[in-house]
Write a protein that holds these residues in place. Structure first.
Motif: not given
Length: 276
Positions: A80-82, A93-102, A110-111, A136-144
């Protein structure tokens, strides 16, 4: 299942931060961790939007992501890249603060884009407006994954329990809360909030953190709280990373999720009610 919380002290230079991150991920994998987690903004902390724009990249071109994907594949681990600060194609032009599961194949499985923005007045000298630079994001994420269902969140999200309840009711067994928690609010609230989210949901909570003073080339710098925490579904702290960069290992018994929810099945006790 052995997990590892990687605690970092990053600067505002992603390329300079990367070697230390890689070294700690390798250390965690060598210690037997099959699930390794890094903190929020693993690639770098900065209060300067101009500087962020000069060093952030789009996801497909980000050096930190490409390197850590390769490390996950080489070690055969889930990583998990936090979160990473990333450029977007948004009109404002705003950035994303994105968590990524590799996954262990090096692919992004998952993102999650941080939903709740840290727009606060901690003190007269500690003022933050995360939404000025990040959208801001707008979607909750459940990764399997083969070992657990993972509910992905980031830092300030931890103050919004409805998100965690939603993830738990959808099947989450582990909740991830990578953070760069402010040192003032961290001392007051960090552990309490994380333990509360675990108790309310009957989930393991894994929260890798940034720590110490973070220098900036174009700003005054900032301090973060550290104390990466692993919390059990019953609410006890299993591991605390202290205040130095490093790796904190914790062995997780996922049967404890079902046990906690059997003892106090509050996730099944929702009731409709009238009122404000």
């Amino acid at each position: 299942m052995r997990a590892a919380l990687v605690q970092l002290n990053v600067s505002d230079d992603p390329s300079a931060n990367l070697p230390a991150t890689v070294a700690l991920v390798r250390q965690a994998a060598a210690a037997g961790a099959g699930f390794v987690l890094t903190p929020e903004l693993t690639n770098g902390l900065s209060s300067s939007r101009a500087h962020q724009r000069s060093v952030f990249r789009h996801e497909e071109a980000d050096e930190t992501l490409a390197t850590l994907r390769a490390e996950a594949q080489a070690a055969g681990i889930w990583l998990l890249i936090g979160s990473l600060g990333l450029l977007t194609h948004d009109a404002d032009g705003r950035f994303a603060n994105r968590s990524l599961l590799v996954g262990p194949d090096g692919q992004v499985r998952a993102r999650y884009d941080k939903i709740h923005m840290f727009d606060v007045n901690v003190s007269e000298t500690e003022v933050y407006r995360e939404s000025d630079g990040y959208r801001p994001g707008n979607r909750a994420v459940l990764a399997e994954t083969p070992f657990a269902s993972i509910g992905m969140t980031v830092c300030y999200d931890v103050r919004f329990p409805a998100l965690y309840r939603r993830l738990a009711k959808a099947g989450a067994q582990i909740l991830t809360v990578p953070a760069a928690f402010n040192h003032i609010t961290g001392a007051a609230h960090w552990e309490t909030l994380l333990r509360a989210r675990a108790i309310e949901t009957g989930c393991f909570v894994l929260a890798p953190a940034q720590t110490g003073f973070h220098p900036e080339t174009a700003g005054k710098g900032r301090r973060t709280h550290g104390h990466s925490l692993a919390v059990a579904p019953w609410g006890e702290v299993l591991a605390d990373g202290g205040t130095e960069p490093g790796v904190t290992l914790v062995d997780l018994d996922l049967s404890r999720v079902a046990e906690a929810r059997h003892r106090v099945p509050s996730l099944t006790h929702d009731r409709d009610f009238a009122g404000p």
